[in-house]
Motif scaffolding. Structure first.
Motif, PDB file in Angstrom:
ATOM      1  N   SER A  60      15.011  43.455 -25.583  1.00  0.00           N
ATOM      2  CA  SER A  60      15.299  42.023 -25.480  1.00  0.00           C
ATOM      3  C   SER A  60      16.785  41.743 -25.424  1.00  0.00           C
ATOM      4  N   ASP A  61      17.598  42.673 -25.955  1.00  0.00           N
ATOM      5  CA  ASP A  61      19.035  42.486 -25.953  1.00  0.00           C
ATOM      6  C   ASP A  61      19.692  43.019 -24.688  1.00  0.00           C
ATOM      7  N   LYS A  62      18.901  43.327 -23.696  1.00  0.00           N
ATOM      8  CA  LYS A  62      19.444  43.805 -22.433  1.00  0.00           C
ATOM      9  C   LYS A  62      19.103  42.819 -21.318  1.00  0.00           C
ATOM     10  N   ILE A  63      19.908  42.839 -20.291  1.00  0.00           N
ATOM     11  CA  ILE A  63      19.673  41.973 -19.146  1.00  0.00           C
ATOM     12  C   ILE A  63      18.524  42.508 -18.303  1.00  0.00           C
ATOM     13  N   ASN A  64      17.618  41.648 -17.944  1.00  0.00           N
ATOM     14  CA  ASN A  64      16.621  41.967 -16.934  1.00  0.00           C
ATOM     15  C   ASN A  64      17.273  41.659 -15.594  1.00  0.00           C
ATOM     16  N   ALA A  65      17.786  42.678 -14.938  1.00  0.00           N
ATOM     17  CA  ALA A  65      18.599  42.476 -13.741  1.00  0.00           C
ATOM     18  C   ALA A  65      17.850  41.726 -12.651  1.00  0.00           C
ATOM     19  N   ALA A  66      16.607  42.107 -12.405  1.00  0.00           N
ATOM     20  CA  ALA A  66      15.839  41.461 -11.338  1.00  0.00           C
ATOM     21  C   ALA A  66      15.697  39.967 -11.601  1.00  0.00           C
ATOM     22  N   LYS A  67      15.420  39.617 -12.853  1.00  0.00           N
ATOM     23  CA  LYS A  67      15.266  38.209 -13.199  1.00  0.00           C
ATOM     24  C   LYS A  67      16.600  37.478 -13.115  1.00  0.00           C
ATOM     25  N   ALA A  68      17.659  38.118 -13.631  1.00  0.00           N
ATOM     26  CA  ALA A  68      18.975  37.476 -13.639  1.00  0.00           C
ATOM     27  C   ALA A  68      19.486  37.221 -12.231  1.00  0.00           C
ATOM     28  N   LEU A  69      19.271  38.177 -11.332  1.00  0.00           N
ATOM     29  CA  LEU A  69      19.742  38.008  -9.953  1.00  0.00           C
ATOM     30  C   LEU A  69      18.976  36.910  -9.236  1.00  0.00           C
ATOM     31  N   GLY A  70      17.781  36.603  -9.701  1.00  0.00           N
ATOM     32  CA  GLY A  70      17.000  35.554  -9.066  1.00  0.00           C
ATOM     33  C   GLY A  70      17.323  34.165  -9.584  1.00  0.00           C
ATOM     34  N   GLU A  71      18.059  34.077 -10.691  1.00  0.00           N
ATOM     35  CA  GLU A  71      18.417  32.783 -11.277  1.00  0.00           C
ATOM     36  C   GLU A  71      19.767  32.333 -10.729  1.00  0.00           C
ATOM     37  N   ARG A  72      19.729  31.724  -9.588  1.00  0.00           N
ATOM     38  CA  ARG A  72      20.965  31.291  -8.939  1.00  0.00           C
ATOM     39  C   ARG A  72      21.239  29.815  -9.238  1.00  0.00           C
ATOM     40  N   PRO A  73      22.524  29.423  -9.149  1.00  0.00           N
ATOM     41  CA  PRO A  73      22.834  28.001  -9.313  1.00  0.00           C
ATOM     42  C   PRO A  73      22.106  27.166  -8.264  1.00  0.00           C
ATOM     43  N   ARG A  74      21.857  25.909  -8.593  1.00  0.00           N
ATOM     44  CA  ARG A  74      21.232  25.014  -7.630  1.00  0.00           C
ATOM     45  C   ARG A  74      22.209  24.712  -6.500  1.00  0.00           C
ATOM     46  N   VAL A  75      21.686  24.267  -5.371  1.00  0.00           N
ATOM     47  CA  VAL A  75      22.519  24.081  -4.185  1.00  0.00           C
ATOM     48  C   VAL A  75      23.605  23.044  -4.408  1.00  0.00           C
ATOM     49  N   ASN A  76      23.362  22.047  -5.266  1.00  0.00           N
ATOM     50  CA  ASN A  76      24.397  21.041  -5.500  1.00  0.00           C
ATOM     51  C   ASN A  76      25.082  21.203  -6.855  1.00  0.00           C
ATOM     52  N   ARG A 127      18.430  25.299 -18.222  1.00  0.00           N
ATOM     53  CA  ARG A 127      17.872  24.122 -18.881  1.00  0.00           C
ATOM     54  C   ARG A 127      18.859  22.955 -18.940  1.00  0.00           C
ATOM     55  N   PHE A 128      20.093  23.195 -18.565  1.00  0.00           N
ATOM     56  CA  PHE A 128      21.113  22.156 -18.637  1.00  0.00           C
ATOM     57  C   PHE A 128      20.787  21.017 -17.667  1.00  0.00           C
ATOM     58  N   GLU A 129      20.815  19.787 -18.153  1.00  0.00           N
ATOM     59  CA  GLU A 129      20.427  18.645 -17.327  1.00  0.00           C
ATOM     60  C   GLU A 129      21.555  18.169 -16.425  1.00  0.00           C
ATOM     61  N   GLY A 130      22.773  18.106 -16.948  1.00  0.00           N
ATOM     62  CA  GLY A 130      23.900  17.729 -16.114  1.00  0.00           C
ATOM     63  C   GLY A 130      24.049  16.238 -15.909  1.00  0.00           C
ATOM     64  N   THR A 131      24.912  15.896 -14.960  1.00  0.00           N
ATOM     65  CA  THR A 131      25.190  14.512 -14.614  1.00  0.00           C
ATOM     66  C   THR A 131      24.712  14.256 -13.204  1.00  0.00           C
ATOM     67  N   PRO A 132      23.611  13.545 -13.015  1.00  0.00           N
ATOM     68  CA  PRO A 132      23.099  13.289 -11.661  1.00  0.00           C
ATOM     69  C   PRO A 132      24.186  12.670 -10.785  1.00  0.00           C
ATOM     70  N   PRO A 133      24.285  13.047  -9.495  1.00  0.00           N
ATOM     71  CA  PRO A 133      23.312  13.892  -8.787  1.00  0.00           C
ATOM     72  C   PRO A 133      23.687  15.378  -8.765  1.00  0.00           C
ATOM     73  N   LEU A 134      24.569  15.812  -9.663  1.00  0.00           N
ATOM     74  CA  LEU A 134      25.000  17.215  -9.642  1.00  0.00           C
ATOM     75  C   LEU A 134      25.221  17.712 -11.063  1.00  0.00           C
ATOM     76  N   ARG A 135      25.459  19.009 -11.173  1.00  0.00           N
ATOM     77  CA  ARG A 135      25.811  19.617 -12.445  1.00  0.00           C
ATOM     78  C   ARG A 135      27.161  20.307 -12.276  1.00  0.00           C
ATOM     79  N   LEU A 136      28.043  20.125 -13.252  1.00  0.00           N
ATOM     80  CA  LEU A 136      29.367  20.746 -13.233  1.00  0.00           C
ATOM     81  C   LEU A 136      29.452  21.808 -14.322  1.00  0.00           C
ATOM     82  N   PHE A 137      30.069  22.953 -13.993  1.00  0.00           N
ATOM     83  CA  PHE A 137      30.271  24.031 -14.957  1.00  0.00           C
ATOM     84  C   PHE A 137      31.694  24.562 -14.805  1.00  0.00           C
ATOM     85  N   LYS A 138      32.264  25.020 -15.910  1.00  0.00           N
ATOM     86  CA  LYS A 138      33.623  25.553 -15.891  1.00  0.00           C
ATOM     87  C   LYS A 138      33.608  27.074 -15.994  1.00  0.00           C
ATOM     88  N   SER A 139      34.573  27.720 -15.327  1.00  0.00           N
ATOM     89  CA  SER A 139      34.685  29.174 -15.387  1.00  0.00           C
ATOM     90  C   SER A 139      36.139  29.589 -15.168  1.00  0.00           C
TER      91      SER A 139
END
Length: 403
Positions: A60-76, A127-139
């Protein structure tokens, strides 16, 4: 005939009058053997459960690579990216204040524009809801092309449980580059990004003071400048800039200043796309423009890139002016003092925070940076010639801002 259980007989007394040993009966021996076996079975069962628990924990403390690679940011979804100490923290407050009602402070900013350097935010990314109509993230991550060894290597992780890497939400700071492309904190996986830039001399001086205050570096500025490990992710600032500016997978579609020959904007309704599939559309924000004209710079960014046509809505101009007034330097300092600083730093650097560390410094300008850090000519020469700032500053319009 009596059916009473036979008790063990005591041996005859030995010479000297001492009583003999009590000899267990066959029934008692049988009971003892049963108890012993049952005890062994219980021990074995507990041991097996412990092993299963440990094994499950490891998995459980390891990344499931196949699942992680499939979880991409939304288009907007929009990535707000910057090298540390270039102004993205301030921009998060400004944009949140424009796009949401109520005060934005150091306690709720992670709810509105989550920092992906903070593990809990990566954990709840989907699960982050964000601010419609988009979601902003910092990196703070550099841009790694999709065919780089790190990105390709990420797709090969997880074939066996012993090859897997720690979960995304457990990776903090310098070790994060190992898993960034198995986590949402991977710029190449985003279709759109706002990239904040700043003059290298002000950035590096501010970053040096920042790292010293956190207790992450001991030494002089010249040593810091030449220490590649002191810069997070193994990238110095100029390398970080070039990772975005020189990538064939990045298309600059707008900027707060005249950047090269920008050909149109790849914006279709509320969905921002690259000229070709797979490109990351980028809008460049220069910190110096944000500081000299925050209202105009934020208005252009939101109206031309984040929410096209937003400036036509009634009351939009007033929202921007109010956001700037509520988040000027003095207001931000009062909020930081009142709220006790940012969540990430309170959790990751409690000793520094308790010792007086502040996210917001005194707002150093290029003249302050020159006096505090760039006192040695050899350091300036190293920045321009060895790190390559001379080939970048003209493209970013910093020639007239040089000292």
């Amino acid at each position: 005939m009596s059916t009473k259980r036979r008790r063990g007989k005591r041996e005859a007394p030995k010479k000297g009058g001492s009583p003999g040993k009590l000899v267990p009966s066959p029934h008692e021996l049988s009971a003892l053997r049963f108890t012993f076996k049952r005890g062994n079975a219980a021990v074995i069962s507990i041991f097996a459960l412990v092993l299963v628990g440990v094994f499950t924990k490891v998995l459980s403390d390891k990344i499931n690579a196949a699942k992680a690679l499939g979880e991409r940011p939304r288009v907007n979804d929009i990535l707000l990216s910057s090298f540390p100490k270039t102004g993205s923290f301030w921009l998060r407050f400004l944009l949140s204040s424009v796009m949401r009602e109520g005060e934005i402070n150091f306690n709720n900013i992670e709810t509105y524009v989550p920092d992906l350097e903070y593990g809990d935010n990566r954990k709840r990314f989907q699960r982050f809801e964000g601010t419609p109509p988009l979601r902003l993230f910092k990196s703070h991550q550099p841009y790694l092309p999709s065919d780089s060894e790190m990105v390709l290597g990420a797709s090969e992780k997880g074939s066996f449980w012993w090859d897997k890497l720690p979960k995304c939400d457990e990776m903090i700071g310098g070790g994060m580059e190992e898993t960034q492309c198995l986590c949402p904190n991977c710029p190449a996986r985003w279709s759109a990004a706002v990239v904040v830039i700043r003059d290298a001399r002000s950035t590096l001086c501010s970053y040096y003071n920042f790292q010293v205050a956190l207790g992450n570096f001991e030494g002089g500025f010249g040593e810091f400048l030449r220490d590649r490990e002191a810069g997070r992710y193994g990238y110095d600032y100029v390398q970080w800039l070039r990772s975005w500016l020189d990538s064939e997978e990045v298309r600059v579609v707008g900027a707060s200043f005249p950047f090269g020959a920008i050909e149109g904007e790849a914006i279709e309704g509320e969905t921002i796309v690259g000229e070709e599939e797979g490109l990351t559309s980028v809008y460049l924000i220069r910190y110096e423009d944000l500081k000299s004209d925050p209202v105009g710079t934020v208005t252009e960014l939101v109206d031309k890139f984040l929410v096209p046509g937003a400036a036509e809505e009634a009351g939009f101009d007033e929202k921007v002016v109010r956001a700037v007034e509520q988040n000027d330097f003095d207001s931000m300092k009062r909020k930081e003092t009142r709220d006790g600083g940012g969540l990430l730093f309170r959790k990751s650097y409690p000793d520094a925070v308790n010792g007086g560390f502040a996210i917001l410094n005194k707002g150093r300008g290029k003249e302050d940076a020159k006096k505090e850090c760039w006192v040695e000519e050899e350091d300036v020469r190293y920045l321009f010639e060895e790190l390559g700032w001379g080939g970048v500053e003209k493209k970013l319009g910093y020639m007239h801002l040089s000292f």
